[in-house]
Write an enzyme that holds these catalytic residues in place. Sequence first.
Site, PDB file in Angstrom:
ATOM      1  N   GLY A   1      -6.805  -4.351   3.248  1.00 40.52           N
ATOM      2  CA  GLY A   1      -7.190  -4.960   1.985  1.00 40.52           C
ATOM      3  C   GLY A   1      -7.572  -3.982   0.913  1.00 40.52           C
ATOM      4  O   GLY A   1      -7.948  -4.378  -0.193  1.00 40.52           O
TER       5      GLY A   1
ATOM      6  N   GLY B   1      -5.642  -2.312  -0.770  1.00 42.82           N
ATOM      7  CA  GLY B   1      -4.698  -2.520  -1.855  1.00 42.82           C
ATOM      8  C   GLY B   1      -4.790  -3.881  -2.501  1.00 42.82           C
ATOM      9  O   GLY B   1      -4.021  -4.194  -3.422  1.00 42.82           O
TER      10      GLY B   1
ATOM     11  N   GLU C   1      -1.126 -10.448   3.367  1.00 39.73           N
ATOM     12  CA  GLU C   1      -0.849  -9.586   4.519  1.00 39.73           C
ATOM     13  C   GLU C   1      -1.211 -10.264   5.829  1.00 39.73           C
ATOM     14  O   GLU C   1      -0.457 -10.189   6.812  1.00 39.73           O
ATOM     15  CB  GLU C   1      -1.620  -8.265   4.375  1.00 39.73           C
ATOM     16  CG  GLU C   1      -1.056  -7.351   3.307  1.00 39.73           C
ATOM     17  CD  GLU C   1      -1.903  -6.123   3.070  1.00 39.73           C
ATOM     18  OE1 GLU C   1      -1.344  -5.109   2.612  1.00 39.73           O
ATOM     19  OE2 GLU C   1      -3.127  -6.164   3.329  1.00 39.73           O
TER      20      GLU C   1
ATOM     21  N   ASP D   1       3.200  -2.787   8.377  1.00 35.64           N
ATOM     22  CA  ASP D   1       2.219  -2.651   7.305  1.00 35.64           C
ATOM     23  C   ASP D   1       1.312  -1.467   7.609  1.00 35.64           C
ATOM     24  O   ASP D   1       1.259  -0.969   8.738  1.00 35.64           O
ATOM     25  CB  ASP D   1       1.394  -3.944   7.196  1.00 35.64           C
ATOM     26  CG  ASP D   1       0.780  -4.140   5.812  1.00 35.64           C
ATOM     27  OD1 ASP D   1       0.794  -3.190   5.009  1.00 35.64           O
ATOM     28  OD2 ASP D   1       0.279  -5.250   5.543  1.00 35.64           O
TER      29      ASP D   1
ATOM     30  N   ALA E   1      -2.727   0.338   7.219  1.00 38.81           N
ATOM     31  CA  ALA E   1      -4.099  -0.080   7.504  1.00 38.81           C
ATOM     32  C   ALA E   1      -5.048   0.918   6.870  1.00 38.81           C
ATOM     33  O   ALA E   1      -4.721   2.099   6.715  1.00 38.81           O
ATOM     34  CB  ALA E   1      -4.352  -0.176   9.007  1.00 38.81           C
TER      35      ALA E   1
ATOM     36  N   GLY F   1       0.821  -1.203   0.000  1.00 40.91           N
ATOM     37  CA  GLY F   1       0.000   0.000   0.000  1.00 40.91           C
ATOM     38  C   GLY F   1       0.853   1.249   0.000  1.00 40.91           C
ATOM     39  O   GLY F   1       2.082   1.199   0.110  1.00 40.91           O
TER      40      GLY F   1
END
Length: 262
Positions: free
Chosen positions: A103, A105, A111, A89, A91, A34
């Site tokens: 999700g 992306g 993930e 990551d 969010a 992302g």
Amino acid sequence: MSGELSPIDQAKFVAAKKAVEYVEDGMRVGLGTGSTAAWMVRCLGEMVREDGLRIKGVPTSTRTAALAQELGIDVVSLDEAKWLDLTIDGADEFDGELNLIKGGGGALLQEKIVATASDQMIVIADVGKEVESLGHFPLPIEVIPFGWQTTRALVEEMLVSMDVLGRDVTLRMSGDRPYVTDEGNHILDLHLGRIGNPRQLSMVLNQVPGVVENGLFIDICDIVCVGYGDGRVEVRDINDGTVRQDRLDFVESDNLFSDLSD
């Protein structure tokens, strides 16, 4: 750099910059997907190039893998790494208990697998991603292409008994064709408005035939680094209950970030 970035990109950058402080030499690190995660990969690439950092990176999508390799990060598969020290990551939403929707992306399956195979998960986000209740951002679920319309109908029927505001379910498109994930699946986006019981919804969704995984990350995130457009960053640790404030300075540079556009 401050003159080159919008406030939202500054917020993403400082969150990413703070998160990579947790990365130590020799670690196996999950690399998210992302726009915000791309900042993190760039920060790690800079550390590899300028500080000699040695890590094994496990990407959560083909595009993250390509970026990491371009920046000189040693990329390995999860099967090769077996277990990870840390995953960083982004969010799409997070709440006060650090539950997430991910999700947007299209990489939620990889993930979630990578995040749950890690000792620790750190989420990086701008302050606009924080919500009181999850659900304003459409909840993605990955479904197999076979019978996806039947799967959608089953999901819509199941949502009638869930504590949500809306029940509209749409197939994610890429141009005039259904979006296809790295695993060759489709994504249904659930426009729920508010999710009253994310834990229950997550468990029930994964019982629907055809659903591979959903974008609710419950009890997976340990720390969230929240970035602000003025350079402030807030670090919230759900395990020790602490909240720490910091501020990162921007410097003009033609480094690895000069060509990054979110």
